[in-house]
Motif scaffolding. Sequence first.
Motif, PDB file in Angstrom:
ATOM      1  N   ALA A 560       0.833  -1.199   0.000  1.00  0.00           N
ATOM      2  CA  ALA A 560       0.000   0.000   0.000  1.00  0.00           C
ATOM      3  C   ALA A 560       0.870   1.252   0.000  1.00  0.00           C
ATOM      4  N   ALA A 561       1.940   1.218   0.788  1.00  0.00           N
ATOM      5  CA  ALA A 561       2.848   2.369   0.841  1.00  0.00           C
ATOM      6  C   ALA A 561       3.524   2.584  -0.506  1.00  0.00           C
ATOM      7  N   SER A 562       3.948   1.518  -1.144  1.00  0.00           N
ATOM      8  CA  SER A 562       4.583   1.634  -2.455  1.00  0.00           C
ATOM      9  C   SER A 562       3.629   2.251  -3.463  1.00  0.00           C
ATOM     10  N   GLN A 563       2.381   1.795  -3.461  1.00  0.00           N
ATOM     11  CA  GLN A 563       1.395   2.325  -4.397  1.00  0.00           C
ATOM     12  C   GLN A 563       1.095   3.797  -4.121  1.00  0.00           C
ATOM     13  N   ALA A 564       1.264   4.216  -2.864  1.00  0.00           N
ATOM     14  CA  ALA A 564       1.015   5.609  -2.510  1.00  0.00           C
ATOM     15  C   ALA A 564       2.206   6.500  -2.845  1.00  0.00           C
ATOM     16  N   GLY A 565       3.325   5.894  -3.272  1.00  0.00           N
ATOM     17  CA  GLY A 565       4.494   6.677  -3.638  1.00  0.00           C
ATOM     18  C   GLY A 565       5.608   6.698  -2.615  1.00  0.00           C
ATOM     19  N   VAL A 566       5.509   5.879  -1.564  1.00  0.00           N
ATOM     20  CA  VAL A 566       6.580   5.809  -0.567  1.00  0.00           C
ATOM     21  C   VAL A 566       7.732   4.983  -1.137  1.00  0.00           C
ATOM     22  N   GLU A 567       8.944   5.511  -1.035  1.00  0.00           N
ATOM     23  CA  GLU A 567      10.125   4.772  -1.487  1.00  0.00           C
ATOM     24  C   GLU A 567      10.604   3.865  -0.352  1.00  0.00           C
ATOM     25  N   ILE A 568      10.741   2.572  -0.665  1.00  0.00           N
ATOM     26  CA  ILE A 568      11.022   1.581   0.375  1.00  0.00           C
ATOM     27  C   ILE A 568      12.266   0.780  -0.001  1.00  0.00           C
ATOM     28  N   GLN A 569      13.226   0.745   0.901  1.00  0.00           N
ATOM     29  CA  GLN A 569      14.436  -0.051   0.722  1.00  0.00           C
ATOM     30  C   GLN A 569      14.539  -1.036   1.882  1.00  0.00           C
ATOM     31  N   LEU A 570      14.589  -2.305   1.544  1.00  0.00           N
ATOM     32  CA  LEU A 570      14.607  -3.367   2.534  1.00  0.00           C
ATOM     33  C   LEU A 570      15.870  -4.209   2.383  1.00  0.00           C
ATOM     34  N   VAL A 571      16.556  -4.421   3.498  1.00  0.00           N
ATOM     35  CA  VAL A 571      17.686  -5.351   3.539  1.00  0.00           C
ATOM     36  C   VAL A 571      17.194  -6.557   4.325  1.00  0.00           C
ATOM     37  N   ILE A 572      16.818  -7.610   3.619  1.00  0.00           N
ATOM     38  CA  ILE A 572      16.241  -8.814   4.228  1.00  0.00           C
ATOM     39  C   ILE A 572      17.213  -9.965   3.973  1.00  0.00           C
ATOM     40  N   ARG A 573      17.892 -10.401   5.025  1.00  0.00           N
ATOM     41  CA  ARG A 573      18.918 -11.426   4.824  1.00  0.00           C
ATOM     42  C   ARG A 573      18.338 -12.732   4.297  1.00  0.00           C
ATOM     43  N   GLY A 574      17.240 -13.180   4.896  1.00  0.00           N
ATOM     44  CA  GLY A 574      16.751 -14.521   4.616  1.00  0.00           C
ATOM     45  C   GLY A 574      15.442 -14.553   3.855  1.00  0.00           C
ATOM     46  N   ILE A 575      14.370 -14.976   4.537  1.00  0.00           N
ATOM     47  CA  ILE A 575      13.080 -15.176   3.870  1.00  0.00           C
ATOM     48  C   ILE A 575      12.413 -13.833   3.589  1.00  0.00           C
ATOM     49  N   CYS A 576      11.905 -13.690   2.372  1.00  0.00           N
ATOM     50  CA  CYS A 576      11.126 -12.503   2.038  1.00  0.00           C
ATOM     51  C   CYS A 576       9.962 -12.935   1.161  1.00  0.00           C
ATOM     52  N   CYS A 577       8.742 -12.810   1.690  1.00  0.00           N
ATOM     53  CA  CYS A 577       7.545 -13.198   0.938  1.00  0.00           C
ATOM     54  C   CYS A 577       7.016 -12.057   0.081  1.00  0.00           C
ATOM     55  N   LEU A 578       7.564 -10.869   0.234  1.00  0.00           N
ATOM     56  CA  LEU A 578       7.168  -9.716  -0.576  1.00  0.00           C
ATOM     57  C   LEU A 578       7.855  -9.789  -1.936  1.00  0.00           C
ATOM     58  N   ARG A 579       7.124  -9.448  -2.987  1.00  0.00           N
ATOM     59  CA  ARG A 579       7.717  -9.369  -4.326  1.00  0.00           C
ATOM     60  C   ARG A 579       8.062  -7.915  -4.622  1.00  0.00           C
ATOM     61  N   ALA A 580       9.292  -7.660  -4.961  1.00  0.00           N
ATOM     62  CA  ALA A 580       9.743  -6.287  -5.223  1.00  0.00           C
ATOM     63  C   ALA A 580       9.690  -5.973  -6.715  1.00  0.00           C
ATOM     64  N   GLY A 581       9.432  -4.688  -7.029  1.00  0.00           N
ATOM     65  CA  GLY A 581       9.544  -4.204  -8.403  1.00  0.00           C
ATOM     66  C   GLY A 581       8.448  -4.658  -9.342  1.00  0.00           C
ATOM     67  N   ILE A 582       7.266  -5.043  -8.802  1.00  0.00           N
ATOM     68  CA  ILE A 582       6.150  -5.464  -9.643  1.00  0.00           C
ATOM     69  C   ILE A 582       5.334  -4.232 -10.016  1.00  0.00           C
ATOM     70  N   GLU A 583       5.131  -4.032 -11.320  1.00  0.00           N
ATOM     71  CA  GLU A 583       4.416  -2.852 -11.798  1.00  0.00           C
ATOM     72  C   GLU A 583       3.015  -2.795 -11.190  1.00  0.00           C
ATOM     73  N   GLY A 584       2.682  -1.638 -10.631  1.00  0.00           N
ATOM     74  CA  GLY A 584       1.371  -1.425 -10.046  1.00  0.00           C
ATOM     75  C   GLY A 584       1.202  -1.993  -8.655  1.00  0.00           C
ATOM     76  N   LEU A 585       2.198  -2.724  -8.183  1.00  0.00           N
ATOM     77  CA  LEU A 585       2.100  -3.345  -6.864  1.00  0.00           C
ATOM     78  C   LEU A 585       3.234  -2.897  -5.952  1.00  0.00           C
ATOM     79  N   SER A 586       4.460  -3.034  -6.438  1.00  0.00           N
ATOM     80  CA  SER A 586       5.617  -2.747  -5.588  1.00  0.00           C
ATOM     81  C   SER A 586       6.723  -2.043  -6.375  1.00  0.00           C
ATOM     82  N   ASP A 587       6.299  -1.134  -7.262  1.00  0.00           N
ATOM     83  CA  ASP A 587       7.264  -0.405  -8.094  1.00  0.00           C
ATOM     84  C   ASP A 587       8.336   0.294  -7.269  1.00  0.00           C
TER      85      ASP A 587
END
Length: 720
Positions: A560-587
Motif C-alpha cells: 500500500a505504501a509503495s502504491q502511494a508513492g513511498v520509497e522503500i528499501q529493505l535489507v532482508i537477509r533470509g526469507i522474504c515473501c514480498l515481491r519487489a519491483g512489480i508494476e502497479g504493486l511494488s514499483d
Amino acid sequence: MASQVNMMDMQGADGVQISASDHYINRELSWLAFNERVLSEARNTNYPLLERLRFLSISGSNLDEFMMIRVAGLVGQAQRGIDRLSIDGQSPSQQLTAIHAAVADINQQQQDIWNELRAGLTETGFTIADDRRVDPKTYKRLKSYFLEDIVPVMTPQALDPAHPFPFVANGGVGLLFTLRRDSDGEQLVEMVLIPSALPRFIRVPGEDAIYITIDSLICRFAKHLFPGFTIVGDGAFRVLRDSDIEIEEEAEDLVRTFRSAIQRRRRGQVIQLELEDDFDPVAEDILRQQLSTQGTTIIKTDGMIGISGLSNIVGEDRPDLKFASYSPRYPERVMEHDGDCFAAIREKDLIIHHPYESFEVVVDFLRQAAADPDVVAIKQTLYRAGDQSQVISALIAAADKGKSVTAVVELKARFDEEQNLLWASQLERAGVQVIYGFLDWKTHAKVSMVVRREEKGIRTYCHFGTGNYHPVTTKIYTDLSFFTADPKLGRDVAKLFNFVTGYVAPHKLEALAISPIDLRESLYDYIDKEIENAGKGRPAVIWAKLNSLTDKGVVDRLYAASQAGVEIQLVIRGICCLRAGIEGLSDNIRVKSIIGRFLEHSRVWAFANGYSMPSDRARVFISSADAMSRNLNRRVEALVPIKNKTVHDQVLQQVLLANLLDTEQSWEMQPDGSYARMDAGEKPFNCHRYFMTNPSLSGRGDALEAGGVPKLALRKGAGA
C-alpha cells in the motif's frame, strides 16, 4: 489511510484474475533461495578455501534444520489432511513437491562444490583420504587408531528376526554391511551405528593435515570387525527426524513437559534418509522398510553424506586458508570512564555494534552490576545463552551477593531447550528467581535491567539487544546493543518484565512497543504516516533491515505504501515473501540480501517522517522482532525508539546506510522473486570491511586504516 487501501483486490486492471503467487513468494522456497545464496559463497574464489568450506558446511546445517522443522511440519499437515494454504496459495502437498525438487538440486550443488573444494585443498597439502590410497606410514597410523580407539566402542548388530532393528537417533550416521560367512556361505546383514561422541572426521596424527571420515575409516578396516566373514557390500546412511516440539496448552508443569517433549523429539518420525549412491541393494531394502514412511525424503548421493559435518575440519590450524584474524574493539566511551559502564551510560546513551565491538562490554555491564553494592536488582531475559555463558555466571554472582535477581529463561528456544533447562536449574540453586514466561508465547526480547541506588534516588539502566546473549554467535552475528538510563525506557522495561513474570499487561507505555500487544499496530501507524506524507507531497521513505519478512499484514501495508508513492528499501537477509519491483504493486520497493563473512542479524526500522533521508528527524527503531507472524503475534518482543541524537545518527547514517550501499556482498531481488548478485561497480563497497577497518560506533578513536573515516552518502537513485 493505508488501513483502508484494498491491496488484495485479486483482479487486475484488465479484468484478468491475479493469483496469490503473483503477489507473494512462498516462505519455504524463499528460505531455500536464501540457503542457495549461502551456498554460493562456497564458490566465491575471493574467499580462502577453508572459509569456503565453512559456508558449505553452514548450508548443510541450515538444510538439516529446514528438513527437521519446516518440512516435518508440512509432512505432518499433509498426513493429517490439513489443507492450510501458504501465503502464495499452495497446499502442504504442493509445497512439499516444490521443496523436494529444490532440495534435490541444492544437494547436488553441495556435492559438486565439495568435490571442487576437496581438490583445491589437496593442492595445499590438506588431504581428505576417504577413498584414496595412502602411504604405508599413514595406513599404519589409521589402522592403529581404528583398532585401539574405534573397535572398543563399536557394537555390530545382526539384522534378523532374533535381533530387532535398532533405534537410529536423529542425525545418526550408521553403516550396513552385507556379509558372507566363510565357513558355510550364509549371508547376513550387520548394522554398525557410529556413536555421536566420535568425531565425524578423524585427523591422522602427524604434521600433515590428513583427514578421513569415521564411516570411511570403519569401512576401510571393517574386516577386523568381522573375522571369518567376507564383506560383500557396505554403505553409509544418515537419518534426520521430525524435531519440532509441540506443547499442550493445558500443560501443568512446563519444565516436566519440556523434558518429556525433548525425549519424544529424539524418536520423531524419520523425515530424511540419506544413502550412499552405491549402497548394497539388500541392505538398502532393509533400511527403506524399517525407516522410511510416506513422508520420508530419500536422498541418494555419490558424494559425502552429512555435508554439515565438514564443520569439524574447518578448525584446522591453517591461517593461510582462512580470513585474516579479527579482534573486536572495546568501546572507547567506556574506557574513557575507566571501564565504568554505568558512568558511561549515565553520561549519554550508548550503542555497540557487534561483532566489530566486543560483546564483553555486555558481560561487564552485568559483572559490574553484580559487584556494585549500590545495585539493588537485576532482571534479565535469556533466550539463547550458549553452553559456556559468562552472563549466567554474572547473574549467579549477583544472587550470591544478596541482590534481587530475576531471570526469564525461555524453554521454547529451539534446540537450546536442554541447555536452558540446565541454566535454569543452576540459577535456581544460586537463589535467582527463575521465570519461564508464557506457555503459548516465546519471550524473545533481549533485555537487561539493572536498578541502582544513587544520590538522586533510584536509577534504572537498560540494555536492549537485537541478538542473543550467546558467546559464540556474538562473534559472527552483526547485532546492536543499546544501553540507556532513559527513565521512560526504564519504566517501560519494568512493565515488560511484570508482563512476563506476572501476566500484568502493560498500560500507558511511554516509549516501547511490545508484541503481541501493540508492536504490530505501531509499525502500521509508522507506515501509514509515510503514506500520509506521500499524499501531501512530503518526502516519504522507509528503510528496514530484517532477517525475515513473511507476515502478510506487514507485506500488504508495504505494498500500500509503495502504491502511494513511498520509497522503500529493505535489507532482508533470509526469507522474504514480498515481491519487489512489480508494476502497479511494488514499483517503489527494493529488496536486497547481504551474505558475507558475518551473518547480518540486527533488526532496524527507519521512517523519513516527512524529511529527506537520511535525516536527524527520521524515526529510528531497533528491535528483537522480525516481520513474521510469530514475532508479532506469538512472541514477547520489543521495538525500541532511538532518540539520542548521536546514537540515532550512528544507527541511521552508519549501520543502515552502509547496508544499503553495500555492493560486494549484496544480492538484489528480481521481479520474478529470484536474486541476482549485485554488480560491485566502479567503486565497490563492502559494509563488513567498512566496519572492521573504521572506529567503533561508540568510540572516538582514529580509523584503523590511514585516511580517516569515510563519510557515507546516498548515491543517486538509492532511495533518498
